[in-house]
Design a protein around this motif. Structure first.
Motif, PDB file in Angstrom:
ATOM      1  N   CYS A 172      -0.292  16.441  -4.699  1.00  0.00           N
ATOM      2  CA  CYS A 172      -1.628  16.228  -5.240  1.00  0.00           C
ATOM      3  C   CYS A 172      -1.650  16.300  -6.762  1.00  0.00           C
ATOM      4  O   CYS A 172      -1.164  17.274  -7.343  1.00  0.00           O
ATOM      5  CB  CYS A 172      -2.560  17.291  -4.655  1.00  0.00           C
ATOM      6  N   PRO A 173      -2.248  15.277  -7.436  1.00  0.00           N
ATOM      7  CA  PRO A 173      -2.470  15.374  -8.876  1.00  0.00           C
ATOM      8  C   PRO A 173      -3.595  16.382  -9.140  1.00  0.00           C
ATOM      9  O   PRO A 173      -4.300  16.766  -8.217  1.00  0.00           O
ATOM     10  CB  PRO A 173      -2.888  13.953  -9.270  1.00  0.00           C
ATOM     11  N   PHE A 206     -14.020  14.455  -6.729  1.00  0.00           N
ATOM     12  CA  PHE A 206     -13.091  13.653  -5.945  1.00  0.00           C
ATOM     13  C   PHE A 206     -13.864  12.978  -4.835  1.00  0.00           C
ATOM     14  O   PHE A 206     -15.060  13.222  -4.656  1.00  0.00           O
ATOM     15  CB  PHE A 206     -11.953  14.522  -5.381  1.00  0.00           C
ATOM     16  N   TYR A 207     -13.196  12.104  -4.100  1.00  0.00           N
ATOM     17  CA  TYR A 207     -13.824  11.353  -3.028  1.00  0.00           C
ATOM     18  C   TYR A 207     -13.094  11.613  -1.721  1.00  0.00           C
ATOM     19  O   TYR A 207     -11.879  11.779  -1.708  1.00  0.00           O
ATOM     20  CB  TYR A 207     -13.770   9.843  -3.308  1.00  0.00           C
ATOM     21  N   ILE A 208     -13.859  11.618  -0.648  1.00  0.00           N
ATOM     22  CA  ILE A 208     -13.280  11.692   0.688  1.00  0.00           C
ATOM     23  C   ILE A 208     -13.797  10.490   1.459  1.00  0.00           C
ATOM     24  O   ILE A 208     -15.004  10.258   1.520  1.00  0.00           O
ATOM     25  CB  ILE A 208     -13.685  12.988   1.421  1.00  0.00           C
ATOM     26  N   SER A 258      -9.298  10.148 -10.972  1.00  0.00           N
ATOM     27  CA  SER A 258      -8.368   9.517 -11.907  1.00  0.00           C
ATOM     28  C   SER A 258      -7.540   8.426 -11.229  1.00  0.00           C
ATOM     29  O   SER A 258      -6.805   7.708 -11.885  1.00  0.00           O
ATOM     30  CB  SER A 258      -7.425  10.565 -12.514  1.00  0.00           C
ATOM     31  N   GLY A 259      -7.637   8.312  -9.893  1.00  0.00           N
ATOM     32  CA  GLY A 259      -6.948   7.244  -9.186  1.00  0.00           C
ATOM     33  C   GLY A 259      -5.911   7.694  -8.186  1.00  0.00           C
ATOM     34  O   GLY A 259      -5.505   6.942  -7.332  1.00  0.00           O
ATOM     35  N   GLY A 260      -5.442   8.931  -8.275  1.00  0.00           N
ATOM     36  CA  GLY A 260      -4.443   9.424  -7.335  1.00  0.00           C
ATOM     37  C   GLY A 260      -5.063   9.830  -6.007  1.00  0.00           C
ATOM     38  O   GLY A 260      -6.276   9.796  -5.825  1.00  0.00           O
TER      39      GLY A 260
END
Length: 136
Positions: free
Chosen positions: A88-89, A97-99, A118-120
């Motif tokens: 995980c970044p 963050f998104y789920i 951030s995209g990770g």
């Protein structure tokens, strides 16, 4: 009637009519739940991990808190589940963050990921139920 037949009919309509414009529209449906991260409280409560569920309903998510051990998901009704993550970044850089739940409307371990703004992305390894540690 195919697209080629429609174009042929439009071209055969004659030059005296106003030209017609054609466009294509593609509709996709996606459900992405944005989970804002809550800052750590001044005196953090201590939690003990117990066995957890394999999946949780996405509609039951109320919030989240980033911890050293993973992400603590707060559920409606007050329950707390810790998502332990793999590869995980940093999650707290963009404070959120998104789920993305599965087609079944649930978020499951060993299947779903948490996407960092951030995209990770981080794979959810396991869920653990959290219970507060009582002071003696």
């Amino acid at each position: 009637m195919t697209v080629g037949m429609i174009v042929a009919l439009l071209l055969a309509g004659g030059a005296q009519e106003a030209p017609m414009l054609l466009a294509q529209l593609t509709i996709r449906q996606q459900v992405i739940i944005r989970v804002p991260a809550r800052p750590q409280p001044v005196q953090p409560m201590r939690w003990k991990e117990k066995g957890g569920p394999k999946c949780i309903p996405a509609a039951g998510l109320a919030g989240a808190q980033i911890s050293r051990e993973g992400v603590d998901l707060l559920l409606k009704g007050g329950a707390r589940i810790r998502a332990k993550l793999q590869r995980c970044p940093p999650l707290d850089y963009y404070s959120g963050f998104y789920i993305r739940p599965g087609i079944d409307g649930r978020v499951c371990q060993d299947r779903d990921t948490i996407r960092v703004r951030s995209g990770g992305s981080c794979e959810i390894d396991v869920f653990k139920s959290l219970v507060p540690v009582r002071k003696k």
